[in-house]
Design an enzyme around this catalytic site. Structure first.
Site: not given
Ligand code: F6P
Length: 551
Positions: A206, A212, A267-268, A353, A384, A512
């Site tokens: 987003k 990452e 995002g979620r 979240e 199990h 972060k």
């Molecule tokens: O760090 C949390 C977050 O902001 C989530 O809410 C989001 O889904 C994820 O990181 C990834 O964010 P992006 O889509 O901006 O890379």
């Protein structure tokens, strides 16, 4: 809503709860022949049974009253209308518009969110169609049969969970990988299974700034170049999904290969947007639309059904009862469907979240417990592994059991056995097993009195461990869409009752920032005296640096 009204409503639920002291769920069934049918509802292809929660009729009506006093329906309507209910980010919350193909107009600023979503959806689905049909090929003319979605959090878990869930609908010859972890092993292990000539990389973010995702995307790009892909090739093999076109362009992906969405998509809550491209590529545009339609059916149910038969509201209220009045801070999600094996992980983000918050909308400390810890695994595997604690642990928790009545293609009696188990577990959790029954059974088995005394306490089940059961006919794109939307709305309802903002996530920021402070030390292998960190972290860092310098 007046705080006083809400306090009174909360107190009423408390009294209804107090009145149940010493009363078991089973006895509630004994007194009330209609309980099984009345503590249940149906909608959008799903059936919810919440009768195994230890909630009386008085308790349920007090909970419904609490929902009213919390302004639940008013806030629901405000969300659907596109009001900026995410107040800390000053944004609307309109993931429901992404799946609304009814022609309704939902204002987002000066535009219509449904229209915007529809236009972008057409681009996404045309692209997916072209890749699937082979109209859009790789740089050496090979079909793009492998997809690598690079994203994390909502840009990973949603599409990954859905792609796995819809395994029965996969298009032959297509495969998808999801790379999320900044741990380079994730990308390297994935790339080792990919042919650059037939691989399409989707950079899903987003913000397009997430450490990452950007690290993985850069490394994937470097790998692609090393394999012979030049700039022209890159444009055929890399697409971006983002709300940040400038950053996408700086990365080197052209506008034609960029699919957008908007700040009113959290995002979620984004798998219904361009973030769902990997889903459309794996199961085809038609199935993707069916997924949206299933979610929309649940949206309509949530928007129109009276509270007393409204599935997301009832599921949320049962959760409030267990969390705040039974004192259960943990909730298990237990899908009896191997294809739903990533649902618990997906719901961990969706729920934790969203509602893992300690302050209310007006910035005060929350006076009651908010979002529970969510965990789970598919049944029967969990049985199990961790169900021992569900049945006999010292800290009772609540659970959701999810299962489809049938499969398109069943293998022998596997599904009958799965169903027997999913019906048995909630029953065992509710009914338990008394010491008298245990002793009688052991005596019938011929055990001595001493042996019975030793063994009996270990075989007692307290019972009264609450659970919901969610049934569907089959797991299809529609029922899956409805199931996800059910949980989205449940989370919303609980957030309203707890008075938290379910749509921000400030709690992820501090870590972060601190990681950024530590990174230069790890990159250079040298710790500056001036590095301002606590003694524990400093010592850990020194230990790691010593190991890394001896490589
Ligand atoms: O760090 C949390 C977050 O902001 C989530 O809410 C989001 O889904 C994820 O990181 C990834 O964010 P992006 O889509 O901006 O890379």
């Amino acid at each position: 809503m007046a705080p006083r009204m809400k306090e009174d409503a909360w107190a009423q639920v408390q009294s209804a709860h107090d009145a149940l002291e010493g009363i078991s769920t089973l006895s509630l069934f004994e007194e009330d022949v209609h309980r099984a049918s009345d503590f249940a509802c149906e909608g959008a292809g799903l059936y919810l049974d919440f009768s195994k929660n230890r909630i009386s009729r008085e308790g349920l009506s007090a909970l419904l009253n609490l929902a009213t006093a919390s302004g639940l329906t008013v806030k629901r309507d405000a969300m659907f209308r596109g009001e900026r209910i995410n107040i800390t980010e000053d944004r609307a919350v309109l993931h429901t518009a992404l799946r609304d193909r009814s022609g309704r107009v939902v204002p987002a600023g000066n535009e219509d969110a449904c229209e915007l979503a529809g236009r972008e959806r057409a681009r996404i689905l045309n692209f997916a169609e072209a890749v699937i049909n082979g109209d859009s090929l790789g740089y050496t003319g090979k079909p793009l049969t492998t997809v690598v979605n690079i994203g994390i959090g909502g840009s990973d878990l949603g599409p990954l969970m859905v792609v796995e869930a819809l395994r029965s609908y996969w298009i032959d010859g297509r495969r998808s990988f999801f790379v999320s972890n900044v741990d380079g092993q994730h990308l390297r292990d994935t790339l080792s299974q990919c042919d650059p000539e037939s691989t399409l990389f989707i950079v899903a973010s987003k913000t397009f700034t997430t450490q990452e995702t950007m690290t993985n995307a850069q490394s994937a790009l470097a790998w692609f170049r090393e394999q012979g892909g030049d700039s022209a090739a890159i444009s055929k093999h890399f697409v971006a999904l983002s709300t940040n076109p400038e950053a996408v362009s700086d990365f080197g992906i052209v506008p034609d290969s960029t699919f957008g969405f908007w700040d009113w998509v959290g995002g979620r809550y984004s798998l219904w947007s361009a973030i769902g491209l990997s889903i459309a590529l794996q199961v085809g545009p038609q199935r993707f639309l069916e997924l949206l339609d299933g979610a929309h059916a649940m949206d309509v149910h949530f928007a129109e059904e009276p509270p007393v038969t409204n599935m997301p509201m009832l599921l949320a209220l049962a959760g409030i009862w267990n969390r705040n009045f039974e004192g259960m801070g943990v909730h298990a999600v237990l899908p009896y469907d191997q294809h739903l094996h990533r649902l618990p992980a997906y719901l961990q983000q969706a729920d934790m979240e969203s509602n893992g918050k300690s302050v209310t909308l007006d910035g005060r400390r929350a006076a009651v417990g908010t979002g529970p810890i969510i965990f789970g695994e598919p049944g029967t595997n969990g049985q199990h592994a961790f169900y021992q604690l569900l049945h006999q642990g010292t800290d009772p928790l609540s659970s959701d059991f999810i299962v489809a009545a049938r499969l398109d293609s069943e293998l022998g009696d596997h599904h009958a056995k799965l169903l027997a188990n999913v019906l048995a577990q909630p029953r065992a959790l509710m009914c338990g097993q008394s010491e008298d029954v245990v002793r009688a059974d052991l005596a019938a088995d011929g055990l001595t009195d001493d042996a019975i005394d030793l063994l009996a306490p270990h075989k007692v089940f307290d019972g009264d461990r609450p659970s919901n059961v969610i049934l569907m006919d089959r797991l299809t794109p529609q029922t899956l869409g409805a199931l996800i939307a059910l949980y989205e709305h449940k989370i919303f309802c609980q957030g309203v009752i707890w008075d938290v903002n379910s749509f921000d996530q400030w709690g992820v920021e501090l870590g972060k920032v601190l990681a950024k402070e530590i990174l230069p030390t790890l990159e250079t292998g040298h710790m500056e005296e001036s590095l301002d960190i606590d003694p524990s972290t400093r010592r850990l860092l020194e230990w790691i640096l010593a190991r890394r310098s001896s490589q």
